[in-house]
Design a protein around this motif. Sequence first.
Motif, PDB file in Angstrom:
ATOM      1  N   SER A   1       6.218  45.431  18.035  1.00  0.00           N
ATOM      2  CA  SER A   1       7.389  44.624  18.655  1.00  0.00           C
ATOM      3  C   SER A   1       8.291  45.423  19.728  1.00  0.00           C
ATOM      4  O   SER A   1       8.381  46.454  19.454  1.00  0.00           O
ATOM      5  N   ARG A   2       9.224  44.722  20.189  1.00  0.00           N
ATOM      6  CA  ARG A   2      10.422  45.360  21.050  1.00  0.00           C
ATOM      7  C   ARG A   2      11.246  46.388  20.057  1.00  0.00           C
ATOM      8  O   ARG A   2      11.345  47.460  20.505  1.00  0.00           O
ATOM      9  N   ASP A   3      11.683  45.861  18.972  1.00  0.00           N
ATOM     10  CA  ASP A   3      12.495  46.429  18.067  1.00  0.00           C
ATOM     11  C   ASP A   3      11.709  47.522  17.367  1.00  0.00           C
ATOM     12  O   ASP A   3      12.381  48.736  17.406  1.00  0.00           O
ATOM     13  N   GLU A   4      10.639  47.665  17.139  1.00  0.00           N
ATOM     14  CA  GLU A   4       9.682  48.556  16.429  1.00  0.00           C
ATOM     15  C   GLU A   4       9.642  49.737  17.517  1.00  0.00           C
ATOM     16  O   GLU A   4       9.564  50.970  17.256  1.00  0.00           O
TER      17      GLU A   4
ATOM     18  N   TRP B   1      -0.182  48.164  17.677  1.00  0.00           N
ATOM     19  CA  TRP B   1       0.914  46.906  18.238  1.00  0.00           C
ATOM     20  C   TRP B   1       2.416  47.465  17.861  1.00  0.00           C
ATOM     21  O   TRP B   1       2.530  47.804  17.043  1.00  0.00           O
TER      22      TRP B   1
ATOM     23  N   ASP C   1       1.725  37.017  19.945  1.00  0.00           N
ATOM     24  CA  ASP C   1       3.223  37.038  19.251  1.00  0.00           C
ATOM     25  C   ASP C   1       3.975  37.827  20.075  1.00  0.00           C
ATOM     26  O   ASP C   1       5.186  38.082  19.643  1.00  0.00           O
ATOM     27  N   GLY C   2       3.794  38.185  21.191  1.00  0.00           N
ATOM     28  CA  GLY C   2       4.602  39.038  21.995  1.00  0.00           C
ATOM     29  C   GLY C   2       4.589  40.468  21.848  1.00  0.00           C
ATOM     30  O   GLY C   2       5.369  41.272  22.838  1.00  0.00           O
ATOM     31  N   ARG C   3       3.901  40.760  20.786  1.00  0.00           N
ATOM     32  CA  ARG C   3       3.874  42.239  20.890  1.00  0.00           C
ATOM     33  C   ARG C   3       2.966  43.068  21.680  1.00  0.00           C
ATOM     34  O   ARG C   3       1.919  42.666  22.256  1.00  0.00           O
TER      35      ARG C   3
ATOM     36  N   TYR D   1       9.296  44.932  27.862  1.00  0.00           N
ATOM     37  CA  TYR D   1      10.377  45.238  26.876  1.00  0.00           C
ATOM     38  C   TYR D   1      11.534  44.442  27.233  1.00  0.00           C
ATOM     39  O   TYR D   1      12.513  43.738  26.657  1.00  0.00           O
TER      40      TYR D   1
END
Length: 335
Positions: A272-275, A270, A183-185, A302
């Motif tokens: 995500s970019r925003d996280e 894990w 999922d990209g994470r 990132y």
Amino acid sequence: MIQALPSPAAVLERNCEQRSESRYLEQVQGSPDHRIVLFRRGRALVVSGGLAFLEPAGVAGRLPAGTVTVYLGQTIDSGPLPAGTHLVLKVVPDDAGELPWVPAGTFFSGYRDVGDTLGETDAAIFIQAQAVANWHGSHRFCPRCGAPTIPEHAGWMRRCTEDGSEHFPRTDPAAIVAVVGADGRILLASNFAWEPNRYSTVAGFIEAGESAEQGAVREIAEEVGVHLHTTHYAGSQAWPFPRSLMLGFVAYTDDTLAIPDGTEVREARWFSRDELQAAVLSGEAIISRRLSIARALIEHWYGGTILEPGEGPDREDAASVEPGATGHAPAGGRA
Ligand SMILES: [Zn+2]
């Protein structure tokens, strides 16, 4: 392709062929123009913001017996020293007493304490000096027969005084891996040895007979319990603990459940970019320092610079922040 990794350009011309000639070190040290880097107990003599480059006249006759001399190389670019300056490392024995004659304003410091405040050139010289100094410290005796060894080749080889065998500085390869899920994470780990909210990429030494890729896959399986199906080599960085070569990978997994090993890794998480950006800005997560390969791998995933607390989301050019100024730069502009 990877951001912020050290440039592939050398910072010193090591003059590998000349330094193995028997009188090379003597010639270099016969000139008043060379400069001396001093090491003691794993620490380099530094001044605020850089290495201390001592003039030979201030050092002559003052180094304790057993000091090891290593030719480091010749500066390529002009900086604090003119281009072409020869640098010589002096490694003082661990049991030597204080060195009261070192210049005022200088002090001995470890790479972990000052690495962030050094420019790229001084950081590379520090790492080179520490790696070879560590090797001399642990190779005073021949691994074949136990007799003492003595330095030759301007400090880049040690020869056994009994059987004449030649021994060269070792570099220990380690894999450091940014794990990316389907999922990209990104999967980052927090070690028991760190503050509880510090996260980084997983790293481990490559074993004898193992490829770097195999080492990366094994380390990730052992430490965070996920299986990698693809690994991409991304770049490397020398690291002076004790004399490692960090081989950076971006690697991919289809697993979603990460299981920390519970002995070294306390938590695997894990982001995500925003996280991740939000967690770093709020202080909920601390990630590796700029100029480290871990940070370069994370920022490669990132897709840009990850802002530190105080830099502010409107900051356009956070990458221009000086090493060491992280977290202290005014938001939205250059320091
Ligand atoms: Zn021997």
